[in-house]
Design a protein around this motif. Structure first.
Motif, PDB file in Angstrom:
ATOM      1  N   ALA A 149       0.832  -1.207   0.000  1.00 36.21           N
ATOM      2  CA  ALA A 149       0.000   0.000   0.000  1.00 36.21           C
ATOM      3  C   ALA A 149       0.860   1.248   0.000  1.00 36.21           C
ATOM      4  O   ALA A 149       0.595   2.232  -0.706  1.00 36.21           O
ATOM      5  CB  ALA A 149      -0.929  -0.016   1.215  1.00 36.21           C
ATOM      6  N   TYR A 150       1.950   1.190   0.796  1.00 38.81           N
ATOM      7  CA  TYR A 150       2.850   2.337   0.911  1.00 38.81           C
ATOM      8  C   TYR A 150       3.554   2.615  -0.424  1.00 38.81           C
ATOM      9  O   TYR A 150       3.603   3.768  -0.888  1.00 38.81           O
ATOM     10  CB  TYR A 150       3.889   2.051   2.003  1.00 38.81           C
ATOM     11  N   SER A 151       4.055   1.540  -1.054  1.00 41.95           N
ATOM     12  CA  SER A 151       4.757   1.717  -2.335  1.00 41.95           C
ATOM     13  C   SER A 151       3.784   2.177  -3.413  1.00 41.95           C
ATOM     14  O   SER A 151       4.139   2.987  -4.274  1.00 41.95           O
ATOM     15  CB  SER A 151       5.434   0.399  -2.745  1.00 41.95           C
ATOM     16  N   LYS A 153       1.160   4.038  -2.894  1.00 38.88           N
ATOM     17  CA  LYS A 153       0.889   5.444  -2.601  1.00 38.88           C
ATOM     18  C   LYS A 153       2.034   6.323  -3.140  1.00 38.88           C
ATOM     19  O   LYS A 153       1.827   7.352  -3.754  1.00 38.88           O
ATOM     20  CB  LYS A 153       0.757   5.632  -1.083  1.00 38.88           C
ATOM     21  N   ARG A 154       3.291   5.851  -2.933  1.00 41.60           N
ATOM     22  CA  ARG A 154       4.465   6.596  -3.404  1.00 41.60           C
ATOM     23  C   ARG A 154       4.470   6.655  -4.922  1.00 41.60           C
ATOM     24  O   ARG A 154       4.773   7.702  -5.529  1.00 41.60           O
ATOM     25  CB  ARG A 154       5.759   5.910  -2.927  1.00 41.60           C
ATOM     26  N   LEU A 155       4.109   5.521  -5.513  1.00 42.38           N
ATOM     27  CA  LEU A 155       4.076   5.444  -6.983  1.00 42.38           C
ATOM     28  C   LEU A 155       3.078   6.452  -7.528  1.00 42.38           C
ATOM     29  O   LEU A 155       3.335   7.170  -8.499  1.00 42.38           O
ATOM     30  CB  LEU A 155       3.700   4.018  -7.404  1.00 42.38           C
ATOM     31  N   LEU A 156       1.886   6.499  -6.872  1.00 40.52           N
ATOM     32  CA  LEU A 156       0.841   7.434  -7.327  1.00 40.52           C
ATOM     33  C   LEU A 156       1.298   8.879  -7.130  1.00 40.52           C
ATOM     34  O   LEU A 156       1.037   9.741  -7.976  1.00 40.52           O
ATOM     35  CB  LEU A 156      -0.465   7.179  -6.559  1.00 40.52           C
ATOM     36  N   GLN A 157       2.009   9.142  -6.039  1.00 40.25           N
ATOM     37  CA  GLN A 157       2.489  10.505  -5.768  1.00 40.25           C
ATOM     38  C   GLN A 157       3.521  10.949  -6.795  1.00 40.25           C
ATOM     39  O   GLN A 157       3.554  12.104  -7.199  1.00 40.25           O
ATOM     40  CB  GLN A 157       3.090  10.570  -4.365  1.00 40.25           C
TER      41      GLN A 157
END
Ligand SMILES: [Zn+2]
Length: 161
Positions: A149-151, A153-157
Motif C-alpha cells: 500500500a505504501y509503495s 501510494k508513493r508510486l501514485l504521488q
C-alpha cells in the motif's frame, strides 16, 4: 604480330568467321603454341558441354509421356483411392491426437489434484498444529500488505504532478 586470338577462337570453333578471318586465325594458330593450347581447351570444353547436353536431352516422345502420366493421374481409379485415403488418414490422426492429449490431460489433472491435496493437507496441518506459525504468517502478510500500500501510494504521488 603479337596479338592473340582469344576473342576469335570461339567464333572459329563455331564456324562463324568470314573466309579471310578464318585464314588469319589458321595462319596464327600454325605459329602460336599458346593459341593452339587455348583452342584445344575450348574444344574440350565444348565436348563436355555437348555431351552433357546430349545426356539431358529429352526423349522425342516426352510430350506424349507427360500427357499419358497426366491422364493416368486423372483416371477414376486413382482419384477414388485418393479420396478414400483422406478421411481415413484424418480420422486416424484425430484418434491419435485425442489419445495423446487425453492421456496428457489426465496425467496433468492427476498431478494437479495430488499437489492440491498435499498443499491443503500441509496448510491444515500447520494451521491446527502450529498456531504460532499461523500467527506469524498473518503478521507477515499484514506487513507485506502495508508495504504494498505504501509503495503504491508513493508510486501514485510520483506519477501525478
Ligand atoms: Zn596466339
Amino acid at each position: 604480330m603479337t596479338y592473340h586470338l582469344e576473342d576469335q577462337l570461339s567464333a572459329y570453333i563455331d564456324d562463324e568467321l568470314e573466309d579471310h578471318e578464318r585464314q588469319q586465325v589458321e595462319a596464327h594458330l600454325e605459329s602460336c603454341e599458346s593459341c593452339q593450347v587455348l583452342l584445344e581447351d575450348l574444344l574440350s570444353i565444348q565436348n563436355v558441354v555437348m555431351s552433357s547436353y546430349e545426356q539431358v536431352q529429352a526423349p522425342d516422345n516426352l510430350e506424349a509421356l507427360v500427357l499419358q502420366s497426366m491422364g493416368m493421374e486423372q483416371s477414376p481409379v486413382v482419384a477414388e483411392k485418393g479420396w478414400f485415403l483422406i478421411p481415413v488418414l484424418a480420422l486416424l490422426s484425430l484418434g491419435i491426437l485425442w489419445f495423446v492429449t487425453s492421456t496428457v490431460l489426465v496425467n496433468l489433472l492427476h498431478g494437479f489434484l495430488k499437489l492440491t491435496i498435499a498443499l491443503v493437507y500441509l496448510a491444515s496441518h500447520y494451521i491446527t498444529g502450529l498456531p504460532m506459525l499461523s500467527g506469524l504468517t498473518v503478521v507477515f502478510s499484514l506487513v507485506i500488505l502495508i508495504l504494498a500500500a505504501y509503495s503504491l501510494k508513493r508510486l501514485l504521488q510520483t506519477t501525478t504532478p
